[in-house]
Write a protein that holds these residues in place. Structure first.
Motif, short mmCIF file in Angstrom:
data_model
loop_
_atom_site.label_atom_id
_atom_site.label_comp_id
_atom_site.label_asym_id
_atom_site.label_seq_id
_atom_site.Cartn_x
_atom_site.Cartn_y
_atom_site.Cartn_z
N THR A 225 -15.33 4.50 -55.54
CA THR A 225 -14.83 4.48 -56.92
C THR A 225 -13.79 3.39 -57.06
OG1 THR A 225 -13.76 5.77 -58.66
CG2 THR A 225 -13.07 6.21 -56.40
N SER A 226 -13.69 2.87 -58.27
CA SER A 226 -12.69 1.84 -58.57
C SER A 226 -11.80 2.27 -59.73
CB SER A 226 -13.39 0.52 -58.92
OG SER A 226 -14.26 0.70 -60.03
N THR A 227 -11.78 3.57 -60.01
CA THR A 227 -10.99 4.06 -61.15
C THR A 227 -9.56 4.40 -60.78
OG1 THR A 227 -11.76 6.32 -60.71
CG2 THR A 227 -13.06 4.98 -62.25
N HIS A 228 -9.26 4.50 -59.48
CA HIS A 228 -7.90 4.84 -59.07
C HIS A 228 -7.68 4.35 -57.64
CE1 HIS A 228 -9.68 8.08 -56.68
NE2 HIS A 228 -10.37 8.42 -57.77
N VAL A 231 -5.98 5.94 -52.00
CA VAL A 231 -5.15 6.93 -51.32
C VAL A 231 -5.22 8.24 -52.10
CG1 VAL A 231 -2.83 7.52 -50.54
CG2 VAL A 231 -3.63 5.15 -50.43
N PRO A 232 -5.60 9.33 -51.49
CA PRO A 232 -5.71 10.61 -52.21
C PRO A 232 -4.38 11.02 -52.83
CG PRO A 232 -6.80 10.75 -50.08
CD PRO A 232 -6.05 9.46 -50.08
N ALA A 233 -4.47 11.67 -53.99
CA ALA A 233 -3.32 12.21 -54.73
C ALA A 233 -2.37 11.13 -55.22
CB ALA A 233 -2.56 13.22 -53.89
N CYS A 234 -2.82 9.88 -55.28
CA CYS A 234 -1.99 8.80 -55.81
C CYS A 234 -2.18 8.73 -57.32
CB CYS A 234 -2.35 7.47 -55.16
SG CYS A 234 -1.40 6.07 -55.81
N ASN A 235 -1.07 8.74 -58.05
CA ASN A 235 -1.11 8.73 -59.52
C ASN A 235 -0.69 7.39 -60.12
OD1 ASN A 235 -1.92 11.46 -59.62
ND2 ASN A 235 0.22 12.13 -59.40
N ASN A 236 -0.50 6.39 -59.29
CA ASN A 236 -0.12 5.08 -59.82
C ASN A 236 -1.28 4.48 -60.61
OD1 ASN A 236 2.40 5.23 -58.57
ND2 ASN A 236 1.59 4.37 -56.65
N VAL A 237 -0.93 3.73 -61.63
CA VAL A 237 -1.96 3.23 -62.55
C VAL A 237 -2.53 1.88 -62.11
CG1 VAL A 237 -0.98 4.46 -64.51
CG2 VAL A 237 -0.18 2.13 -63.99
N GLU A 238 -1.87 1.18 -61.18
CA GLU A 238 -2.39 -0.13 -60.79
C GLU A 238 -3.72 0.04 -60.02
OE1 GLU A 238 2.00 -0.07 -61.02
OE2 GLU A 238 0.58 0.94 -59.70
N PHE A 257 -12.86 3.45 -43.01
CA PHE A 257 -13.46 2.29 -43.68
C PHE A 257 -13.17 2.37 -45.17
CE2 PHE A 257 -17.28 0.63 -45.95
CZ PHE A 257 -17.01 -0.72 -45.76
N VAL A 258 -12.45 1.36 -45.68
CA VAL A 258 -12.17 1.27 -47.11
C VAL A 258 -13.32 0.50 -47.76
CG1 VAL A 258 -10.54 0.49 -48.86
CG2 VAL A 258 -9.69 1.29 -46.64
N THR A 259 -14.02 1.12 -48.68
CA THR A 259 -15.20 0.51 -49.29
C THR A 259 -14.83 -0.73 -50.08
OG1 THR A 259 -14.95 1.99 -51.18
CG2 THR A 259 -16.41 2.72 -49.40
N GLU A 260 -15.85 -1.55 -50.34
CA GLU A 260 -15.62 -2.84 -50.98
C GLU A 260 -15.11 -2.70 -52.41
OE1 GLU A 260 -19.16 -5.11 -50.72
OE2 GLU A 260 -19.07 -5.36 -48.55
N ASN A 261 -15.58 -1.70 -53.12
CA ASN A 261 -15.15 -1.56 -54.51
C ASN A 261 -13.93 -0.65 -54.67
OD1 ASN A 261 -16.52 0.71 -53.74
ND2 ASN A 261 -17.40 1.11 -55.77
N ALA A 262 -13.26 -0.33 -53.57
CA ALA A 262 -12.07 0.51 -53.64
C ALA A 262 -10.91 -0.26 -54.27
CB ALA A 262 -11.69 1.01 -52.25
N ARG A 263 -9.95 0.46 -54.80
CA ARG A 263 -8.77 -0.13 -55.42
C ARG A 263 -7.51 0.45 -54.77
NH1 ARG A 263 -12.35 -2.76 -56.76
NH2 ARG A 263 -12.88 -3.59 -58.83
N VAL A 264 -6.41 -0.31 -54.88
CA VAL A 264 -5.15 0.10 -54.29
C VAL A 264 -4.02 -0.23 -55.26
CG1 VAL A 264 -4.78 -2.08 -53.07
CG2 VAL A 264 -3.71 0.00 -52.21
N CYS A 265 -3.01 0.61 -55.29
CA CYS A 265 -1.88 0.37 -56.18
C CYS A 265 -0.88 -0.57 -55.51
CB CYS A 265 -1.21 1.70 -56.54
SG CYS A 265 -0.50 2.57 -55.11
N ASN A 266 0.12 -0.98 -56.26
CA ASN A 266 1.13 -1.91 -55.73
C ASN A 266 1.95 -1.26 -54.62
OD1 ASN A 266 0.27 -3.81 -57.57
ND2 ASN A 266 1.83 -3.25 -59.10
#
Length: 364
Positions: A225-228, A231-238, A257-266
């Motif tokens: 997913t790329s909607t959040h 990291v589980p339970a992370c509520n940051n919007v970035e 393994f972090v998938t290619e379309n994964a997202r991460v906050c600041n």
């Protein structure tokens, strides 16, 4: 319609003669046979016509005057002075006129009025239609109709039904049979081609089976997913893309393994310790594509296991800061200040003098 002589019913497909088009000699013979005058618009069947001609031949009735007015129609004997006239060339029309005015004959250079010529042409066309109906009325105009929609092809673009188009049309008009040399209008020909193309697309459409999955003990992966943030339970919007160096570090240290379309906050993008991920549950079921992507990431990690400080442009900015704690611009500024004092010719050596030999050797 009934014959004036034998009173038999005259079929439209049978040959008959109109008394209005006959000469006076034939009219007189018929009137003597009937015993009264012939009304206008009377009809004579073919058998009675033949009988009347034989009667005239047997009685030797002489044609009208030898000297005939050349300015009159040889059929109706009307004057041609102020009307349109027509010659009588050899052909079926001349035969019709000869039979109609019998026992009179067509004189050399004889003319008919235009109305009589049109009547002769119509009689020829009628006789032709009768003959066609006798030979095969069911096949009449078959080639002039579309084999599918049965519409007339007169002055319309036509196509021959052949190959796959013929099979398509034959299936559509079943149980009717498709003639050997069937023709199609342009609309039906186009529709048949479209149906064939649609059927081919359905046949060629290959539904790919779902990718086989496999369970790997000791390895897990984040959600697709790329909607959040991954990291589980992370509520940051970035929602930043996870850098490859960070994906390699997490894979190497935590076997996640972090998938290619994964997202991460600041916040999590700047972390150095990922041991807290062990507290969360990740899936250990991998698809074929995920395994291939993980292997490629691992191979790239082996290919770039050395940081070339002599060519700092090849080092990722995030990876440089991860290992040194400063940015490349900060390092270059420091290098420009201390390099004259340290007499360093290479940035690699200056880095060792600046951070210490142990720090330099600890780099990958």
């Amino acid at each position: 319609m009934a014959c004036l002589q034998c009173t038999s019913v005259i079929d439209e497909n049978e040959q008959y003669y109109a008394t209005d088009d006959m000469g006076p000699e034939i009219i007189s013979v018929i009137e003597r046979y009937l015993g009264h005058l012939i009304p206008e618009g009377g009809l004579i069947c073919f058998a009675c016509w033949v009988h009347t001609r034989r009667t005239i031949q047997q009685q030797g009735i002489i044609a009208a005057p030898a000297v005939m007015n050349m300015n009159a129609c040889v059929w109706c004997r009307r004057s041609l002075a102020q009307t349109r006239s027509h010659s009588i060339p050899e052909g079926p029309e001349r035969t019709i006129i000869t039979q109609t005015i019998y026992p009179r004959e067509i004189p050399p250079g004889g003319l008919v009025c235009y109305a009589c010529w049109v009547a002769a042409r119509r009689n020829v066309e009628h006789a032709t239609r009768v003959e066609d109906n006798r030979q095969g009325p069911s096949n009449l105009h078959q080639d002039s109709m579309c084999a599918w929609c049965r519409m007339s092809l007169h002055r319309r673009r036509t196509h021959v039904a052949s190959g796959p188009v013929r099979d398509e049309v034959a299936a559509r008009i079943y149980p009717n049979e498709l003639p050997e040399h069937a023709l199609l209008c342009s609309n039906c020909w186009t529709r048949a081609h479209e149906n064939i193309e649609m059927e081919q697309e359905v046949v060629q459409f290959d539904i790919q089976p779902p990718s086989a999955s496999i369970t790997l003990d000791g390895f897990t992966h984040t959600t697709q997913t790329s909607t959040h943030c991954f990291v589980p339970a992370c509520n940051n919007v970035e929602r930043n893309r996870v850098p490859e160096y960070l994906r390699r570090i997490i894979l190497k240290s935590e076997k996640i393994f972090v998938t290619e379309n994964a997202r991460v906050c600041n916040e999590h993008k700047c972390l150095y310790n990922w041991e807290f991920l062990d507290q969360h549950q990740f899936s250990n079921t991998f698809t074929k594509n995920e395994i291939e992507s993980m292997l490629k990431l691992s191979i790239q990690d082996n290919e770039i296991n050395q940081l070339d400080f002599n060519n700092m442009s090849s080092i990722d900015e995030g990876l440089f800061k991860f290992w040194t704690g400063i940015t490349k611009d900060n390092f270059i500024n420091i290098l420009n200040v201390i390099s004259p004092a340290l007499t360093c010719k290479k940035p690699k050596n200056c880095f060792g003098n600046l951070f210490g030999e142990s720090s330099y050797r600890g780099l990958p």
